[in-house]
Structure formats: structure tokens, C-alpha cells
Design an enzyme around this catalytic site. Structure first.
Site, PDB file in Angstrom:
ATOM      1  N   LYS A  78     -61.247  50.917  85.523  1.00 44.65           N
ATOM      2  CA  LYS A  78     -60.363  50.236  86.333  1.00 44.65           C
ATOM      3  C   LYS A  78     -61.060  49.456  87.311  1.00 44.65           C
ATOM      4  O   LYS A  78     -60.618  48.351  87.798  1.00 44.65           O
ATOM      5  CB  LYS A  78     -59.576  51.349  87.055  1.00 44.65           C
TER       6      LYS A  78
ATOM      7  N   TRP B 136     -54.457  75.324  89.075  1.00 44.89           N
ATOM      8  CA  TRP B 136     -55.734  75.099  88.937  1.00 44.89           C
ATOM      9  C   TRP B 136     -56.367  75.039  90.300  1.00 44.89           C
ATOM     10  O   TRP B 136     -55.560  74.380  91.301  1.00 44.89           O
ATOM     11  CB  TRP B 136     -56.018  73.874  88.118  1.00 44.89           C
TER      12      TRP B 136
ATOM     13  N   HIS C  72     -50.333  64.555  84.379  1.00 45.51           N
ATOM     14  CA  HIS C  72     -50.822  64.574  85.952  1.00 45.51           C
ATOM     15  C   HIS C  72     -50.194  65.785  86.660  1.00 45.51           C
ATOM     16  O   HIS C  72     -49.360  66.423  86.083  1.00 45.51           O
ATOM     17  CB  HIS C  72     -50.392  63.333  86.700  1.00 45.51           C
TER      18      HIS C  72
ATOM     19  N   PRO D  19     -52.671  51.970  93.290  1.00 45.21           N
ATOM     20  CA  PRO D  19     -51.577  53.087  93.759  1.00 45.21           C
ATOM     21  C   PRO D  19     -52.244  54.279  93.870  1.00 45.21           C
ATOM     22  O   PRO D  19     -53.256  54.688  93.208  1.00 45.21           O
ATOM     23  CB  PRO D  19     -50.491  53.243  92.597  1.00 45.21           C
TER      24      PRO D  19
ATOM     25  N   TYR E 128     -62.791  56.594  83.389  1.00 40.69           N
ATOM     26  CA  TYR E 128     -61.340  56.014  83.585  1.00 40.69           C
ATOM     27  C   TYR E 128     -61.516  55.239  84.930  1.00 40.69           C
ATOM     28  O   TYR E 128     -61.361  53.801  84.993  1.00 40.69           O
ATOM     29  CB  TYR E 128     -60.193  57.170  83.784  1.00 40.69           C
TER      30      TYR E 128
ATOM     31  N   LEU F 232     -53.159  46.268  72.200  1.00 38.61           N
ATOM     32  CA  LEU F 232     -53.729  45.534  73.181  1.00 38.61           C
ATOM     33  C   LEU F 232     -55.371  45.684  73.230  1.00 38.61           C
ATOM     34  O   LEU F 232     -56.218  44.975  73.848  1.00 38.61           O
ATOM     35  CB  LEU F 232     -53.467  45.851  74.436  1.00 38.61           C
TER      36      LEU F 232
ATOM     37  N   SER G  97     -56.135  55.016  92.143  1.00 35.23           N
ATOM     38  CA  SER G  97     -57.060  55.330  93.435  1.00 35.23           C
ATOM     39  C   SER G  97     -58.256  55.940  93.255  1.00 35.23           C
ATOM     40  O   SER G  97     -59.205  56.146  94.279  1.00 35.23           O
ATOM     41  CB  SER G  97     -56.154  56.309  94.413  1.00 35.23           C
ATOM     42  N   CYS G  98     -58.533  56.395  91.969  1.00 38.18           N
ATOM     43  CA  CYS G  98     -59.754  57.090  91.668  1.00 38.18           C
ATOM     44  C   CYS G  98     -60.899  56.109  91.423  1.00 38.18           C
ATOM     45  O   CYS G  98     -62.062  56.535  91.256  1.00 38.18           O
ATOM     46  CB  CYS G  98     -59.503  57.639  90.313  1.00 38.18           C
TER      47      CYS G  98
ATOM     48  N   GLU H   1     -46.118  47.227  67.788  1.00 36.57           N
ATOM     49  CA  GLU H   1     -45.994  45.952  67.626  1.00 36.57           C
ATOM     50  C   GLU H   1     -47.271  44.942  67.924  1.00 36.57           C
ATOM     51  O   GLU H   1     -47.522  43.798  67.699  1.00 36.57           O
ATOM     52  CB  GLU H   1     -44.811  45.242  68.439  1.00 36.57           C
TER      53      GLU H   1
END
Length: 325
Positions: free
Chosen positions: A143, A209, A186, A170, A139, A44, A111-112, A41
């Protein structure tokens, strides 16, 4: 603000956005006062479409929870998508909100944003003090740009237009609505799926990993939603008392961490898997430790409610529901 404000939740189908909608409804916000749009719809990353939406709907508050997200594998595989999509989403939504007179907006970050070797626990002031973790740098940069967009609009238009845009950072989130994709998820949803499938198949071992030594902090998503609504509705004067001048972001964490191996062992117990857990040190570990200093938010009256053991039980129940459909 209008007596009955219209609240736009961008990304309402995602894990965090859906939790924010649940929290708003539980807090007495009417369903028809919450604006939502699916990606089909409203794209962004399309500036013209975003501006048209804000002109038409004229929301009073905006929760910007929409983002392209993923784990180490996804960040390594699609770095261009991660930086482009997130930059465009943030720039389009924040600017369109300002153009239509939105005074209160909350950006959800990660938090990254903090340096790979930031002192632990990480304070808000650690931003831009060192080199980022390479695996999710695109990323993280997107942010950080979102944070700086909020700060810049506050600096330029706070006094003249009453703009008050905030950001919450967060720690690692998990819970209902998570992405359980075998490659692009994640750590917690990925482990839940792998241990569940190993139990179902009778596999003698599960390989995880890395070295298993990095320490991570995890927060149940409904606690994050409660923190988001709490920060959004804080009185401006009270909020500024607990943040540095022009610093728009504030940490949201549980306050405790554990190693990836300890997490894997806890997930195995939650799922009921009794086989061996093997490590693959040839795979990347990421940041050695990521523990948030959430003292500011706690001083503003918020506390997490769901511990990791209970949260994992709830998350596994959500996985089983999604796995059956």
C-alpha cells in the site's frame, strides 16, 4: 473531463467498491457511466489485460478499490500473496490509467501504512517514520508503494499531462458486503459471526484473540465511500491547500476509538449474546493503538454520519442476510 465522464470502479464487488458504486448512483451518476469488471472478466494482476481494458474503455476517472485484504490470520498465513497481488494491481492500474490519459485517480489504502508505534492520532506525515507492524508488513509495504506510485506520477507528469492521482487512507472499515469468513475476516465481521454462532449454539463463552487492550477506530463503509467521492471531486487547488507538497494521501477516520474488549462487548449486545467473553493473551495483539488524525479531510468539508452502535446494527443485518443465502 468529458461532460458525462466514464468512471471505472476497480473492485466493485468488494465492500468498499460496492459502497462507492452505491454512492455514485445516489449522487446522480448514470448506471451506464460506471465501468465495472469482475475478477473473472479482468485479472488486474495481468498487465496486458489491464492495458487492453483501458485502451478499449478509456475511463475518465478511476477508483482503485481492488485489493487482496484480510485480518491478522490471513496476513500471517499468506504474506507472499498479499504483497505480490497488491503490488501488481496497483502498478498495472495506475500505469495503464496514465497511458490512456486518465487525469484523476483515487487509490484506497489502509491505516496499516503507518509505523506500529506512530504518535497518536496518526498524521499523514507519520508515513515512513518508523517500523511497521510485523503481522501485516507485506500488505502495508504494498500500500505504501501504491501511495508512492501516485506521488511519483504526479511529480513527473502533473505539470505536463495534468495528472492528479490521490490516495485515501481509511481506518478499519466494516459494513454491508464485508467478508464473514471464520478465519480470514477482519475483526468486526469475525466477531459478529462468532457471537452469532455462540448465541445460536448456546455456547457459555466466546474467546477473543489477544489481551483485549489494543485500541481501534472503526468507520462505516458508506461513510468511507462518501469520503472517497468527496476527495475524488475536490478542486485541485483546494485539495493542495490542505496537503503537504507532493503528498498524495489523506486520512479518513471516525475520530474516536475503543478497546478490542469494549468492541467485543458491544458486538455481543448487538447480536444478543449473553455468555462470557474470555481473552486469549497468547494470540497476537497487533499495533497497540491505531487512531487516525482526519483533521485535513474534515477541513475539506467531510464528516462521518454513522456511529459505531448504529453501524454494528446495520452490519449485523447484512451478516444475517448473507448467512441465510
Amino acid at each position: 473531463m468529458n461532460p458525462m465522464p466514464k468512471i471505472y470502479v476497480a473492485g466493485h464487488r468488494g465492500m468498499v467498491g460496492s459502497a462507492i458504486v452505491r454512492r455514485l448512483l445516489a449522487g446522480g451518476v448514470a448506471q451506464d457511466a460506471i465501468l465495472t469488471r469482475t475478477h473473472a472478466e479482468l485479472d488486474l494482476t495481468d498487465q496486458a489485460a489491464v492495458r487492453a481494458f483501458f485502451r478499449s474503455e478509456r475511463p475518465d476517472q478511476v477508483y482503485l478499490a481492488a485489493a487482496r485484504v484480510g485480518g491478522i490470520h490471513a496476513n500471517n498465513t499468506y504474506p507472499a500473496d498479499f504483497i505480490y497481488d497488491n503490488l501488481m494491481i496497483e502498478a498495472n492500474v495506475i500505469d495503464a490509467a496514465f497511458r490512456q490519459g486518465v487525469r484523476r485517480l483515487l487509490l484506497l489504502g489502509s491505516s496499516c501504512i503507518y509505523p506500529k508505534l506512530a504518535p497518536q492520532p496518526m498524521k499523514e506525515s507519520a508515513l515512513l517514520t518508523g517500523t511497521l507492524e510485523p503481522t501485516n508488513e507485506p500488505y502495508a509495504i504494498a500500500k505504501i508503494a501504491g501511495i508512492k506510485l501516485c506521488e511519483s506520477y504526479n511529480r513527473q507528469y502533473g505539470a505536463s499531462h495534468g495528472v492528479d492521482y490521490r490516495s485515501v487512507m481509511p481506518t478499519n472499515l466494516y459494513g454491508p458486503g464485508d467478508n464473514y469468513h471464520p478465519e480470514n475476516s477482519h475483526v468486526i465481521p469475525g466477531l459478529l459471526r462468532r457471537f452469532h454462532e455462540a448465541r445460536e449454539q448456546g455456547a457459555p463463552q466466546v474467546v477473543i484473540w489477544g489481551s483485549g487492550t489494543p485500541r481501534r477506530e472503526f468507520l462505516y463503509v458508506d461513510d468511507m465511500a462518501a469520503a472517497s467521492v468527496h476527495v475524488m471531486n475536490l478542486d485541485a487547488e483546494d485539495y493542495r491547500k490542505h496537503t503537504e507538497p507532493m503528498l498524495s494521501h489523506i486520512n479518513v477516520g471516525y475520530g474516536d476509538d475503543l478497546t478490542i474488549l469494549e468492541l467485543a462487548q458491544l458486538v455481543a449486545r448487538t447480536v444478543g449474546y449473553g455468555g462470557r467473553i474470555e481473552l486469549d493473551p497468547g494470540k497476537p495483539d497487533g499495533t497497540p493503538r491505531k487512531l487516525m488524525d482526519s483533521a485535513r479531510l474534515r477541513s475539506l468539508g467531510w464528516q462521518p454520519r454513522v456511529d459505531l452502535a448504529e453501524g454494528l446494527r446495520l452490519a449485523y443485518a447484512d451478516f444475517l442476510k448473507a448467512h441465510r443465502t
